[in-house]
Write a protein that holds these residues in place. Structure first.
Motif, PDB file in Angstrom:
ATOM      1  N   VAL A  32       0.930  -0.993  -0.084  1.00 32.58           N
ATOM      2  CA  VAL A  32      -0.013   0.082  -0.163  1.00 32.58           C
ATOM      3  C   VAL A  32       1.012   1.129  -0.140  1.00 32.58           C
ATOM      4  CG1 VAL A  32      -1.719   1.276   1.263  1.00 32.58           C
ATOM      5  CG2 VAL A  32      -1.905  -1.240   1.352  1.00 32.58           C
ATOM      6  N   TYR A  33       0.548   2.064  -0.776  1.00 26.45           N
ATOM      7  CA  TYR A  33       1.295   3.499  -0.900  1.00 26.45           C
ATOM      8  C   TYR A  33       0.517   4.487  -0.175  1.00 26.45           C
ATOM      9  CZ  TYR A  33       4.344   1.397  -4.269  1.00 26.45           C
ATOM     10  OH  TYR A  33       5.148   0.204  -4.891  1.00 26.45           O
ATOM     11  N   THR A  34       1.140   5.489   0.655  1.00 24.00           N
ATOM     12  CA  THR A  34       0.484   6.600   1.147  1.00 24.00           C
ATOM     13  C   THR A  34       1.115   7.816   0.959  1.00 24.00           C
ATOM     14  OG1 THR A  34       1.569   6.396   3.341  1.00 24.00           O
ATOM     15  CG2 THR A  34      -0.539   5.145   2.998  1.00 24.00           C
ATOM     16  N   VAL A  35       0.410   8.708   0.974  1.00 29.16           N
ATOM     17  CA  VAL A  35       1.177  10.098   0.953  1.00 29.16           C
ATOM     18  C   VAL A  35       0.832  10.945   2.151  1.00 29.16           C
ATOM     19  CG1 VAL A  35      -0.722  11.343  -0.404  1.00 29.16           C
ATOM     20  CG2 VAL A  35       1.633  12.240  -0.592  1.00 29.16           C
ATOM     21  N   ALA A  36       1.796  11.715   2.716  1.00 24.94           N
ATOM     22  CA  ALA A  36       1.852  12.523   3.808  1.00 24.94           C
ATOM     23  C   ALA A  36       1.699  14.036   3.333  1.00 24.94           C
ATOM     24  CB  ALA A  36       2.824  12.601   4.896  1.00 24.94           C
ATOM     25  N   PHE A  37       0.878  14.981   3.957  1.00 28.79           N
ATOM     26  CA  PHE A  37       0.886  16.218   3.717  1.00 28.79           C
ATOM     27  C   PHE A  37       1.188  17.157   4.888  1.00 28.79           C
ATOM     28  CE2 PHE A  37      -2.598  13.929   1.441  1.00 28.79           C
ATOM     29  CZ  PHE A  37      -2.184  14.401   0.167  1.00 28.79           C
ATOM     30  N   LYS A  38       1.793  18.126   4.716  1.00 27.38           N
ATOM     31  CA  LYS A  38       2.396  19.245   5.625  1.00 27.38           C
ATOM     32  C   LYS A  38       1.226  19.634   6.403  1.00 27.38           C
ATOM     33  CE  LYS A  38       5.289  23.516   5.955  1.00 27.38           C
ATOM     34  NZ  LYS A  38       6.025  24.475   5.161  1.00 27.38           N
ATOM     35  N   GLY A  39       1.551  19.458   7.410  1.00 27.69           N
ATOM     36  CA  GLY A  39       0.623  20.137   8.778  1.00 27.69           C
ATOM     37  C   GLY A  39      -0.729  18.830   9.009  1.00 27.69           C
ATOM     38  N   ALA A  40      -0.820  17.750   8.456  1.00 21.42           N
ATOM     39  CA  ALA A  40      -1.775  16.732   8.541  1.00 21.42           C
ATOM     40  C   ALA A  40      -1.199  15.704   9.520  1.00 21.42           C
ATOM     41  CB  ALA A  40      -2.034  16.356   7.257  1.00 21.42           C
ATOM     42  N   ASP A  41      -2.178  15.157  10.274  1.00 23.98           N
ATOM     43  CA  ASP A  41      -1.874  14.329  11.189  1.00 23.98           C
ATOM     44  C   ASP A  41      -1.904  12.799  10.657  1.00 23.98           C
ATOM     45  OD1 ASP A  41      -1.549  16.018  13.418  1.00 23.98           O
ATOM     46  OD2 ASP A  41      -3.741  15.832  13.865  1.00 23.98           O
ATOM     47  N   LYS A  42      -2.607  12.691   9.543  1.00 22.22           N
ATOM     48  CA  LYS A  42      -3.007  11.382   8.782  1.00 22.22           C
ATOM     49  C   LYS A  42      -2.294  11.288   7.376  1.00 22.22           C
ATOM     50  CE  LYS A  42      -7.070  10.013  11.515  1.00 22.22           C
ATOM     51  NZ  LYS A  42      -8.395   9.530  11.282  1.00 22.22           N
ATOM     52  N   GLN A  43      -2.132  10.089   7.134  1.00 20.33           N
ATOM     53  CA  GLN A  43      -1.615   9.968   5.659  1.00 20.33           C
ATOM     54  C   GLN A  43      -2.812   9.458   4.695  1.00 20.33           C
ATOM     55  OE1 GLN A  43       1.904   7.463   5.547  1.00 20.33           O
ATOM     56  NE2 GLN A  43       2.769   8.176   7.260  1.00 20.33           N
ATOM     57  N   LEU A  44      -2.811   9.912   3.696  1.00 18.35           N
ATOM     58  CA  LEU A  44      -3.718   9.364   2.483  1.00 18.35           C
ATOM     59  C   LEU A  44      -3.365   8.174   1.821  1.00 18.35           C
ATOM     60  CD1 LEU A  44      -6.530   9.762   1.160  1.00 18.35           C
ATOM     61  CD2 LEU A  44      -5.138  11.118  -0.570  1.00 18.35           C
ATOM     62  N   VAL A  45      -4.187   7.248   1.942  1.00 19.44           N
ATOM     63  CA  VAL A  45      -3.818   5.989   1.497  1.00 19.44           C
ATOM     64  C   VAL A  45      -4.030   6.138  -0.325  1.00 19.44           C
ATOM     65  CG1 VAL A  45      -4.256   3.376   0.769  1.00 19.44           C
ATOM     66  CG2 VAL A  45      -4.058   4.293   3.275  1.00 19.44           C
ATOM     67  N   LEU A  46      -3.171   5.953  -1.225  1.00 16.38           N
ATOM     68  CA  LEU A  46      -3.093   6.197  -2.451  1.00 16.38           C
ATOM     69  C   LEU A  46      -4.104   5.086  -3.315  1.00 16.38           C
ATOM     70  CD1 LEU A  46       0.187   7.929  -3.302  1.00 16.38           C
ATOM     71  CD2 LEU A  46      -2.122   8.909  -3.111  1.00 16.38           C
ATOM     72  N   ASN A  47      -5.096   5.224  -3.701  1.00 21.25           N
ATOM     73  CA  ASN A  47      -5.886   4.378  -4.690  1.00 21.25           C
ATOM     74  C   ASN A  47      -5.300   4.586  -5.991  1.00 21.25           C
ATOM     75  OD1 ASN A  47      -7.149   6.453  -5.617  1.00 21.25           O
ATOM     76  ND2 ASN A  47      -8.841   5.944  -4.553  1.00 21.25           N
ATOM     77  N   ALA A  48      -5.553   3.534  -6.949  1.00 20.34           N
ATOM     78  CA  ALA A  48      -5.165   3.836  -8.314  1.00 20.34           C
ATOM     79  C   ALA A  48      -5.579   4.964  -9.078  1.00 20.34           C
ATOM     80  CB  ALA A  48      -5.677   2.474  -9.237  1.00 20.34           C
ATOM     81  N   THR A  49      -6.557   5.425  -8.786  1.00 19.32           N
ATOM     82  CA  THR A  49      -6.878   6.692  -9.103  1.00 19.32           C
ATOM     83  C   THR A  49      -5.982   7.720  -8.902  1.00 19.32           C
ATOM     84  OG1 THR A  49      -9.101   5.739  -9.633  1.00 19.32           O
ATOM     85  CG2 THR A  49      -8.668   8.561  -9.700  1.00 19.32           C
ATOM     86  N   ASN A  50      -5.682   8.153  -7.539  1.00 19.15           N
ATOM     87  CA  ASN A  50      -4.949   9.019  -6.924  1.00 19.15           C
ATOM     88  C   ASN A  50      -3.558   9.003  -7.190  1.00 19.15           C
ATOM     89  OD1 ASN A  50      -7.129  10.498  -6.154  1.00 19.15           O
ATOM     90  ND2 ASN A  50      -7.175   9.543  -4.196  1.00 19.15           N
ATOM     91  N   ARG A  51      -3.150   7.686  -7.259  1.00 23.35           N
ATOM     92  CA  ARG A  51      -1.720   7.290  -7.623  1.00 23.35           C
ATOM     93  C   ARG A  51      -1.454   7.941  -9.170  1.00 23.35           C
ATOM     94  NH1 ARG A  51      -2.234   2.186  -5.534  1.00 23.35           N
ATOM     95  NH2 ARG A  51      -2.397   1.426  -7.790  1.00 23.35           N
ATOM     96  N   LYS A  52      -2.410   7.431  -9.992  1.00 23.97           N
ATOM     97  CA  LYS A  52      -2.171   7.934 -11.591  1.00 23.97           C
ATOM     98  C   LYS A  52      -2.187   9.348 -11.684  1.00 23.97           C
ATOM     99  CE  LYS A  52      -4.386   3.854 -13.294  1.00 23.97           C
ATOM    100  NZ  LYS A  52      -5.590   3.108 -13.992  1.00 23.97           N
ATOM    101  N   SER A  53      -3.287  10.145 -10.859  1.00 18.48           N
ATOM    102  CA  SER A  53      -3.106  11.558 -10.861  1.00 18.48           C
ATOM    103  C   SER A  53      -1.977  12.155 -10.296  1.00 18.48           C
ATOM    104  CB  SER A  53      -4.044  12.169  -9.908  1.00 18.48           C
ATOM    105  OG  SER A  53      -5.617  11.740 -10.371  1.00 18.48           O
ATOM    106  N   LEU A  54      -1.300  11.823  -9.363  1.00 18.24           N
ATOM    107  CA  LEU A  54      -0.157  12.199  -9.016  1.00 18.24           C
ATOM    108  C   LEU A  54       1.128  11.931  -9.921  1.00 18.24           C
ATOM    109  CD1 LEU A  54      -0.337  11.475  -5.173  1.00 18.24           C
ATOM    110  CD2 LEU A  54      -0.213  13.684  -6.227  1.00 18.24           C
TER     111      LEU A  54
END
Length: 93
Positions: A32-54
């Motif tokens: 599973v891939y996740t992305v962390a954002f500045k100032g956020a406590d939680k990471q977002l799990v990257l589904n196929a759609t969001n991985r492709k977008s990035l």
């Protein structure tokens, strides 16, 4: 996120790879891939759609995603486990 009043602009801090992840209801994924954002406590799990977008926005080398700005928004009509739900999507700023 809906309670935040709409779209949210964020800066990517890092992308992570997790192995042997178990989700709710016992669902398991080998990777599973996740992305962390500045100032956020939680990471977002990257589904196929969001991985492709990035990948489309910033290329396939995840080490180059750090510091990039994106917008998170809620989209209706996403199919998940046979149900239609709302989900978080990513787009460029």
């Amino acid at each position: 996120m809906e309670d935040a009043g709409g779209d949210i602009k964020v800066t990517i801090l890092a992308c992570y790879r997790h192995e042997d992840v178990e989700f709710d209801a016992g669902r398991k994924r080998p990777v599973v891939y996740t992305v962390a954002f500045k100032g956020a406590d939680k990471q977002l799990v990257l589904n196929a759609t969001n991985r492709k977008s990035l990948s489309t926005l910033f290329g396939r080398d995840v080490t180059k995603w750090k510091g990039k700005k994106v917008e998170l928004f809620v989209q209706d009509g996403i199919k998940l486990g046979g149900k239609t739900v709302k989900g978080i999507r990513i787009r460029g700023q």
